[in-house]
Write a protein that holds these residues in place. Structure first.
Motif, PDB file in Angstrom:
ATOM      1  N   MET A  39      21.021  23.662  -3.771  1.00  0.00           N
ATOM      2  CA  MET A  39      21.592  22.644  -4.092  1.00  0.00           C
ATOM      3  C   MET A  39      21.142  21.326  -3.964  1.00  0.00           C
ATOM      4  O   MET A  39      20.903  20.539  -5.640  1.00  0.00           O
ATOM      5  N   THR A  40      20.043  21.004  -3.714  1.00  0.00           N
ATOM      6  CA  THR A  40      18.812  19.759  -4.158  1.00  0.00           C
ATOM      7  C   THR A  40      18.363  20.522  -5.929  1.00  0.00           C
ATOM      8  O   THR A  40      18.187  19.436  -6.643  1.00  0.00           O
ATOM      9  N   ARG A  41      17.837  21.440  -5.958  1.00  0.00           N
ATOM     10  CA  ARG A  41      17.129  21.477  -6.874  1.00  0.00           C
ATOM     11  C   ARG A  41      18.126  21.504  -8.174  1.00  0.00           C
ATOM     12  O   ARG A  41      17.797  20.823  -9.006  1.00  0.00           O
ATOM     13  N   VAL A  42      19.230  21.854  -7.843  1.00  0.00           N
ATOM     14  CA  VAL A  42      19.866  21.652  -9.040  1.00  0.00           C
ATOM     15  C   VAL A  42      20.784  20.588  -8.987  1.00  0.00           C
ATOM     16  O   VAL A  42      20.871  19.845 -10.539  1.00  0.00           O
ATOM     17  N   MET A  43      20.260  19.873  -7.661  1.00  0.00           N
ATOM     18  CA  MET A  43      21.043  18.402  -8.856  1.00  0.00           C
ATOM     19  C   MET A  43      19.864  17.492  -9.484  1.00  0.00           C
ATOM     20  O   MET A  43      20.416  16.861  -9.984  1.00  0.00           O
ATOM     21  N   TYR A  44      18.973  17.968  -8.494  1.00  0.00           N
ATOM     22  CA  TYR A  44      17.277  17.040  -9.545  1.00  0.00           C
ATOM     23  C   TYR A  44      17.858  17.900 -10.773  1.00  0.00           C
ATOM     24  O   TYR A  44      16.944  16.469 -11.488  1.00  0.00           O
ATOM     25  N   PHE A  45      17.770  19.097 -11.200  1.00  0.00           N
ATOM     26  CA  PHE A  45      17.145  19.264 -12.895  1.00  0.00           C
ATOM     27  C   PHE A  45      18.486  19.032 -13.865  1.00  0.00           C
ATOM     28  O   PHE A  45      18.089  19.198 -14.254  1.00  0.00           O
ATOM     29  N   GLU A  46      19.207  19.278 -12.824  1.00  0.00           N
ATOM     30  CA  GLU A  46      20.205  19.561 -13.734  1.00  0.00           C
ATOM     31  C   GLU A  46      21.226  17.542 -14.443  1.00  0.00           C
ATOM     32  O   GLU A  46      22.254  17.697 -15.026  1.00  0.00           O
TER      33      GLU A  46
END
Length: 152
Positions: A39-46
């Motif tokens: 979840m952190t990664r998708v928020m960071y990149f998107e």
């Protein structure tokens, strides 16, 4: 000895299957990611990396997908789906510490049940400002540099 070999073979098979989807494997073995990391990664990149509103909206879309029979039933499975999110979302390095901290905080909030009310039941988004000729895109929100929509 045969039992040990069979257990090892099963462990390797589980590792291979879970690595394909980006999901958490048995007891977190084999370096797989947790739902919070995905979840952190998708928020960071998107999302716009400084927009809590945009991050919350992206997280809401992910959870809408988790709760839909049309998508995988776990966060890492949704985030790891091919051609759905930014290339390398589960593998690229996150280098902006302030944005990473914000994304991690927002991921915690989403995984605890917080949702962006403007997203409603939307399960899709694209970069704001782009337009497409499809008539089935019902737009509900623009946040964090993205336009969120449901298909009708």
């Amino acid at each position: 000895m045969r039992i040990v070999k069979k257990v090892a073979a099963i462990a390797v098979s589980l590792a291979a299957l879970t690595s394909l989807s980006g999901c958490v494997s048995l007891f977190g073995l084999f370096g797989s990611k947790t739902p919070h990391e995905c979840m952190t990664r998708v928020m960071y990149f998107e999302s716009n990396r400084s927009s809590p509103d945009g991050m919350l909206a992206v997280g809401t879309v992910v959870m809408n997908r988790v709760n839909s029979h049309q998508f995988p039933s776990d966060v890492c499975g949704v985030v790891g789906q091919k051609n759905q999110f930014a290339d390398g979302v589960l593998s690229r390095q996150m280098t902006e510490q302030r944005s990473l901290n914000l994304a991690a905080q927002m991921a915690t909030r989403v995984l605890r049940g917080e949702r962006h009310p403007g997203v409603q039941d939307a399960m899709y988004f694209h970069t704001a400002g782009l337009s497409f000729p499809y008539r089935n895109m019902h737009y509900v929100l623009v946040a964090g540099g993205n336009a969120f929509y449901a298909r009708r």
